[in-house]
Design an enzyme around this catalytic site. Sequence first.
Site, short mmCIF file in Angstrom:
data_model
loop_
_atom_site.label_atom_id
_atom_site.label_comp_id
_atom_site.label_asym_id
_atom_site.label_seq_id
_atom_site.Cartn_x
_atom_site.Cartn_y
_atom_site.Cartn_z
N LYS A 119 0.84 -1.22 0.00
CA LYS A 119 0.00 0.00 0.00
C LYS A 119 0.86 1.25 0.00
CE LYS A 119 -1.91 -1.02 3.93
NZ LYS A 119 -1.24 -2.31 4.22
N ARG B 12 -8.98 1.44 8.93
CA ARG B 12 -8.59 0.05 9.21
C ARG B 12 -9.68 -0.70 9.95
NH1 ARG B 12 -2.60 0.80 9.18
NH2 ARG B 12 -1.61 -1.24 9.12
N ARG C 166 -0.38 -9.30 13.26
CA ARG C 166 -0.94 -8.22 12.44
C ARG C 166 -1.85 -8.77 11.35
NH1 ARG C 166 3.89 -4.68 10.51
NH2 ARG C 166 2.25 -3.24 9.88
P1 ADP Z 1 2.28 -1.78 3.25
O1 ADP Z 1 2.33 -0.28 3.15
O2 ADP Z 1 1.07 -2.37 2.59
O3 ADP Z 1 2.48 -2.31 4.63
P2 ADP Z 1 4.83 -1.66 1.81
O4 ADP Z 1 4.50 -0.75 0.66
O5 ADP Z 1 5.69 -1.09 2.90
O6 ADP Z 1 3.50 -2.35 2.42
O7 ADP Z 1 5.54 -2.96 1.19
C1 ADP Z 1 5.97 -4.04 2.04
C2 ADP Z 1 7.34 -4.54 1.58
O8 ADP Z 1 7.22 -5.16 0.32
C3 ADP Z 1 8.37 -3.41 1.42
O9 ADP Z 1 9.63 -3.89 1.77
C4 ADP Z 1 8.30 -3.08 -0.08
O10 ADP Z 1 9.52 -2.55 -0.53
C5 ADP Z 1 7.99 -4.46 -0.68
N1 ADP Z 1 7.14 -4.40 -1.87
C6 ADP Z 1 6.14 -3.52 -2.13
N2 ADP Z 1 5.55 -3.80 -3.32
C7 ADP Z 1 6.18 -4.89 -3.80
C8 ADP Z 1 6.04 -5.68 -4.99
N3 ADP Z 1 5.08 -5.42 -5.89
N4 ADP Z 1 6.86 -6.75 -5.14
C9 ADP Z 1 7.81 -7.04 -4.21
N5 ADP Z 1 8.00 -6.34 -3.09
C10 ADP Z 1 7.20 -5.28 -2.87
P1 AMP Z 2 1.37 0.67 8.97
O1 AMP Z 2 2.55 1.56 8.86
O2 AMP Z 2 0.20 1.13 8.16
O3 AMP Z 2 1.71 -0.78 8.73
O4 AMP Z 2 0.86 0.77 10.50
C1 AMP Z 2 1.68 0.35 11.57
C2 AMP Z 2 0.86 0.22 12.83
O5 AMP Z 2 0.31 1.50 13.20
C3 AMP Z 2 -0.35 -0.72 12.75
O6 AMP Z 2 -0.02 -2.08 12.96
C4 AMP Z 2 -1.22 -0.16 13.88
O7 AMP Z 2 -0.75 -0.56 15.16
C5 AMP Z 2 -0.98 1.34 13.76
N1 AMP Z 2 -1.97 1.97 12.84
C6 AMP Z 2 -1.71 2.58 11.66
N2 AMP Z 2 -2.85 3.04 11.10
C7 AMP Z 2 -3.86 2.69 11.95
C8 AMP Z 2 -5.27 2.85 11.93
N3 AMP Z 2 -5.90 3.45 10.91
N4 AMP Z 2 -5.97 2.36 12.96
C9 AMP Z 2 -5.38 1.74 14.01
N5 AMP Z 2 -4.06 1.54 14.08
C10 AMP Z 2 -3.29 2.01 13.06
#
Ligand code: ADP
Ligand code: AMP
Length: 214
Positions: A13, A88, A171
């Site tokens: 995301k 969320r 998570r």
């Molecule tokens: P989210 O915001 O949904 O938690 P991230 O954007 O931080 O996820 O992505 C999670 C991990 O996967 C990061 O290390 C990112 O660099 C990697 N990643 C994101 N998109 C892809 C993809 N399409 N293929 C492989 N790795 C990816």
């Molecule tokens: P993220 O960076 O989106 O993976 O979020 C990291 C952590 O922040 C999550 O696991 C939650 O503990 C908290 N968090 C982020 N956004 C929210 C939300 N909209 N509601 C509740 N907790 C959140």
Amino acid sequence: MKIIMLGAPGAGKGTQAKRIADKYSIPHISTGDIFRANIKNGTELGKKAKTYMDQGLLVPDELVVDLVVDRFKEADCANGYVLDGFPRTIPQAEALDTALTAIGESVDYAVNVEVPDSNIVARMSGRRACLNCGATYHLEHIPTKVEGICDVCGSEIVLREDDKPETVLNRLKVYHDQTQPLIDYYTKKGILKEVDGTKDMAEVFDAIIAILEK
Ligand code: ADP
Ligand code: AMP
């Protein structure tokens, strides 16, 4: 354009939200980044949020909703924004709708980045984050130019506490219990769009742009 990014933790995301925000010159609003900045700065909100985040739990709705509603009323949000990690829960989605309806607005798209659980743990254990500027990397898929150092700001990159495998499983459970119901919620509103998040980053991005520009 007001876009919500949905998907499991680690689905990509944030990676896609940053690109969308760059392309359309709109802010990327990540509640996770806001909490991490608060933790880094030692604020009261940060202290409260950390106790939940470290366990892989959601921060309570009442600590999240006002934060986002205040943020999207700022001037840089006039042309829209990408929400990443919010809403969320169903109550957060309802609160968002209520706040937007009050100002005559609504969400345009909820983009669900679909990645099966089996891929998530590997994604998260390889994720490295810059806690200074919020940039995200992956040891294999998106490495930094200099090992261990953020390309954007030169700070050290780290494995987030909540990306350790034992917390990731928690998570994922929280995601399925509390966040996945949003897929139905936005389907019923007719704005849900699905993309296959297992493809490489550029392909996922192209799929999203195709949806937004249809
Ligand atoms: P989210 O915001 O949904 O938690 P991230 O954007 O931080 O996820 O992505 C999670 C991990 O996967 C990061 O290390 C990112 O660099 C990697 N990643 C994101 N998109 C892809 C993809 N399409 N293929 C492989 N790795 C990816
Ligand atoms: P993220 O960076 O989106 O993976 O979020 C990291 C952590 O922040 C999550 O696991 C939650 O503990 C908290 N968090 C982020 N956004 C929210 C939300 N909209 N509601 C509740 N907790 C959140």
